[in-house]
Design a protein around this motif. Structure first.
Motif, PDB file in Angstrom:
ATOM      1  N   MET A 124       0.844  -1.193   0.000  1.00 39.20           N
ATOM      2  CA  MET A 124       0.000   0.000   0.000  1.00 39.20           C
ATOM      3  C   MET A 124       0.881   1.245   0.000  1.00 39.20           C
ATOM      4  SD  MET A 124      -2.620  -1.764  -0.147  1.00 39.20           S
ATOM      5  CE  MET A 124      -3.826  -0.431  -0.194  1.00 39.20           C
ATOM      6  N   VAL A 125       1.554   1.450  -1.112  1.00 42.60           N
ATOM      7  CA  VAL A 125       2.451   2.590  -1.293  1.00 42.60           C
ATOM      8  C   VAL A 125       2.020   3.313  -2.560  1.00 42.60           C
ATOM      9  CG1 VAL A 125       4.838   3.323  -1.647  1.00 42.60           C
ATOM     10  CG2 VAL A 125       4.340   1.387  -0.142  1.00 42.60           C
ATOM     11  N   SER A 126       1.670   4.591  -2.433  1.00 47.13           N
ATOM     12  CA  SER A 126       1.064   5.317  -3.555  1.00 47.13           C
ATOM     13  C   SER A 126       2.001   5.441  -4.743  1.00 47.13           C
ATOM     14  CB  SER A 126       0.621   6.707  -3.089  1.00 47.13           C
ATOM     15  OG  SER A 126       1.728   7.445  -2.588  1.00 47.13           O
ATOM     16  N   ARG A 127       3.293   5.457  -4.526  1.00 47.72           N
ATOM     17  CA  ARG A 127       4.246   5.644  -5.619  1.00 47.72           C
ATOM     18  C   ARG A 127       4.483   4.369  -6.416  1.00 47.72           C
ATOM     19  NH1 ARG A 127       9.194   7.941  -2.407  1.00 47.72           N
ATOM     20  NH2 ARG A 127      10.215   7.838  -4.452  1.00 47.72           N
ATOM     21  N   LEU A 128       3.903   3.269  -5.987  1.00 48.69           N
ATOM     22  CA  LEU A 128       4.076   2.000  -6.688  1.00 48.69           C
ATOM     23  C   LEU A 128       3.112   1.878  -7.856  1.00 48.69           C
ATOM     24  CD1 LEU A 128       6.023   0.941  -4.553  1.00 48.69           C
ATOM     25  CD2 LEU A 128       4.688  -1.153  -4.461  1.00 48.69           C
ATOM     26  N   SER A 129       3.544   1.175  -8.891  1.00 47.85           N
ATOM     27  CA  SER A 129       2.645   0.802  -9.970  1.00 47.85           C
ATOM     28  C   SER A 129       1.828  -0.405  -9.538  1.00 47.85           C
ATOM     29  CB  SER A 129       3.437   0.478 -11.237  1.00 47.85           C
ATOM     30  OG  SER A 129       4.176   1.598 -11.682  1.00 47.85           O
ATOM     31  N   ARG A 130       0.748  -0.692 -10.283  1.00 44.57           N
ATOM     32  CA  ARG A 130      -0.077  -1.860  -9.938  1.00 44.57           C
ATOM     33  C   ARG A 130       0.748  -3.134 -10.013  1.00 44.57           C
ATOM     34  NH1 ARG A 130      -3.710   1.264 -12.897  1.00 44.57           N
ATOM     35  NH2 ARG A 130      -3.213   0.136 -14.805  1.00 44.57           N
ATOM     36  N   GLN A 131       1.589  -3.245 -11.022  1.00 38.75           N
ATOM     37  CA  GLN A 131       2.584  -4.308 -11.102  1.00 38.75           C
ATOM     38  C   GLN A 131       3.941  -3.623 -11.215  1.00 38.75           C
ATOM     39  OE1 GLN A 131       1.764  -7.163 -14.200  1.00 38.75           O
ATOM     40  NE2 GLN A 131      -0.135  -7.846 -13.260  1.00 38.75           N
ATOM     41  N   HIS A 132       4.680  -3.619 -10.118  1.00 40.33           N
ATOM     42  CA  HIS A 132       5.915  -2.834 -10.076  1.00 40.33           C
ATOM     43  C   HIS A 132       7.137  -3.660 -10.467  1.00 40.33           C
ATOM     44  CE1 HIS A 132       7.489   1.114  -8.880  1.00 40.33           C
ATOM     45  NE2 HIS A 132       8.610   0.453  -8.603  1.00 40.33           N
ATOM     46  N   LEU A 133       7.208  -4.875  -9.966  1.00 45.67           N
ATOM     47  CA  LEU A 133       8.319  -5.755 -10.321  1.00 45.67           C
ATOM     48  C   LEU A 133       7.896  -7.192 -10.124  1.00 45.67           C
ATOM     49  CD1 LEU A 133       9.752  -6.952  -7.473  1.00 45.67           C
ATOM     50  CD2 LEU A 133      10.500  -4.585  -7.326  1.00 45.67           C
ATOM     51  N   SER A 134       8.677  -8.100 -10.661  1.00 45.70           N
ATOM     52  CA  SER A 134       8.384  -9.528 -10.504  1.00 45.70           C
ATOM     53  C   SER A 134       9.665 -10.284 -10.174  1.00 45.70           C
ATOM     54  CB  SER A 134       7.749 -10.108 -11.776  1.00 45.70           C
ATOM     55  OG  SER A 134       8.652 -10.031 -12.869  1.00 45.70           O
ATOM     56  N   LEU A 135       9.510 -11.337  -9.392  1.00 38.78           N
ATOM     57  CA  LEU A 135      10.587 -12.275  -9.110  1.00 38.78           C
ATOM     58  C   LEU A 135      10.291 -13.523  -9.924  1.00 38.78           C
ATOM     59  CD1 LEU A 135      10.830 -11.820  -5.227  1.00 38.78           C
ATOM     60  CD2 LEU A 135      12.077 -10.593  -7.021  1.00 38.78           C
ATOM     61  N   GLU A 136      11.158 -13.849 -10.877  1.00 40.19           N
ATOM     62  CA  GLU A 136      10.847 -14.862 -11.878  1.00 40.19           C
ATOM     63  C   GLU A 136      11.775 -16.062 -11.742  1.00 40.19           C
ATOM     64  OE1 GLU A 136      10.789 -13.025 -15.707  1.00 40.19           O
ATOM     65  OE2 GLU A 136       9.286 -11.530 -15.114  1.00 40.19           O
ATOM     66  N   PRO A 137      11.208 -17.228 -11.417  1.00 42.06           N
ATOM     67  CA  PRO A 137      12.029 -18.439 -11.318  1.00 42.06           C
ATOM     68  C   PRO A 137      12.374 -18.978 -12.709  1.00 42.06           C
ATOM     69  CG  PRO A 137       9.742 -18.967 -10.877  1.00 42.06           C
ATOM     70  CD  PRO A 137       9.799 -17.481 -11.058  1.00 42.06           C
ATOM     71  N   TYR A 138      13.553 -19.546 -12.826  1.00 40.23           N
ATOM     72  CA  TYR A 138      13.962 -20.187 -14.075  1.00 40.23           C
ATOM     73  C   TYR A 138      15.012 -21.240 -13.738  1.00 40.23           C
ATOM     74  CZ  TYR A 138      18.202 -17.291 -13.866  1.00 40.23           C
ATOM     75  OH  TYR A 138      19.377 -16.708 -13.470  1.00 40.23           O
ATOM     76  N   ARG A 139      15.270 -22.092 -14.706  1.00 41.91           N
ATOM     77  CA  ARG A 139      16.260 -23.156 -14.506  1.00 41.91           C
ATOM     78  C   ARG A 139      17.379 -22.984 -15.507  1.00 41.91           C
ATOM     79  NH1 ARG A 139      15.216 -29.735 -15.097  1.00 41.91           N
ATOM     80  NH2 ARG A 139      17.382 -30.386 -14.699  1.00 41.91           N
TER      81      ARG A 139
END
Length: 206
Positions: free
Chosen positions: A49-64
Motif C-alpha cells: 500500500m504505497v502510492s508511488r508503486l505501480s499496480r505491477q511494479h516488479l516480478s521475481l521470476e524463477p527459471y532453470r
C-alpha cells in the motif's frame, strides 16, 4: 517422497509508513514456477500500500539454468515510472538481473532484502515475508532518487569523469561495517534468519 521447496526469505521496510504499507502482504505463500508479482494492484502476490508503486511494479521470476538442478531467480522491472535498485545496480522498465543468495532492493521508498534458500523441487517455491523495524539498506552519502533523470546538475560527474559514481546515485548500497549487517544471518539450525539491525546509523536510506 516430498521434494523440499526453494524458499525466498523476503524482508520489507518502509521508513515512514512502517507496517501499514505491508498490511495486505501475506506472511507466507506458495507458487508454482510462474512469476511472483509485487505492486499496488489487487492481482499482485505481494500487495504493498504505497502510492508511488505501480499496480505491477516488479516480478521475481524463477527459471532453470541449463545443466542445473535448482531453481534460479531474476528480478524484472514492470513499472514505467522511476527505477529499481538491485544490489547497487539501477534498473528501468523491462530490465532484469539475476539474483544471488542475498540481495538488497530499493524502490519507491521501500527497502527489500531477498535471501534464497535453495531446495530441489523444480515445480514450486515458497515466499516467506518478514517486516523489519530497522532499515535494510545503508548508504554512505547522498539522497535516494527513484528517477536518475532528476539528479541535480551539481551532482553529475565532471567532464571526463565517466568512471566515477555520482553522489546522487545508489551505487553506495553497502553496509558501513560487518558488525551492523545483521539483517540476514545464518541461523543455528541452517538456512537464513532475518533479524533487525542494532543501532542503525543516521544516514539510513529513506
Amino acid at each position: 517422497m516430498e521434494r523440499p521447496l526453494t524458499v525466498l526469505q523476503v524482508a520489507l521496510h518502509h521508513p515512514t509508513q512502517g507496517p501499514a504499507a505491508f498490511a495486505k502482504v501475506p506472511p507466507k505463500l506458495q507458487l508454482d514456477t510462474s512469476p511472483l508479482l509485487l505492486g499496488r494492484g489487487q492481482d499482485a502476490h505481494l500487495r504493498l500500500m504505497v502510492s508511488r508503486l505501480s499496480r505491477q511494479h516488479l516480478s521475481l521470476e524463477p527459471y532453470r539454468e541449463q545443466g542445473s538442478s535448482l531453481l534460479s531467480f531474476s528480478l524484472r522491472v514492470l513499472s514505467r515510472q522511476g527505477c529499481v535498485w538491485v544490489n547497487g545496480l539501477m534498473l528501468r522498465f523491462l530490465e532484469q538481473v539475476p539474483l544471488g543468495a542475498v540481495n538488497r532492493v530499493a524502490f519507491a521508498g521501500v527497502q527489500m532484502a531477498i535471501c534464497i534458500e535453495w531446495g530441489i523441487s523444480l515445480e514450486a517455491f515458497v515466499c516467506c515475508v518478514h517486516l523489519s523495524p530497522s532499515p535494510l539498506i545503508y548508504r554512505l552519502k547522498a539522497e535516494e532518487t527513484d528517477d536518475h533523470d532528476e539528479i541535480p546538475p551539481q551532482q553529475q560527474p565532471p567532464p571526463g569523469g565517466s568512471g566515477e559514481q555520482t553522489s546522487g546515485s545508489l551505487g553506495f548500497l553497502q553496509d558501513p561495517s560487518p558488525t551492523q549487517d545483521s539483517a540476514l544471518q545464518p541461523s543455528p539450525g541452517g538456512g537464513t534468519e532475518i533479524q533487525p539491525r542494532r543501532e542503525p546509523p543516521e544516514e539510513a536510506l529513506c
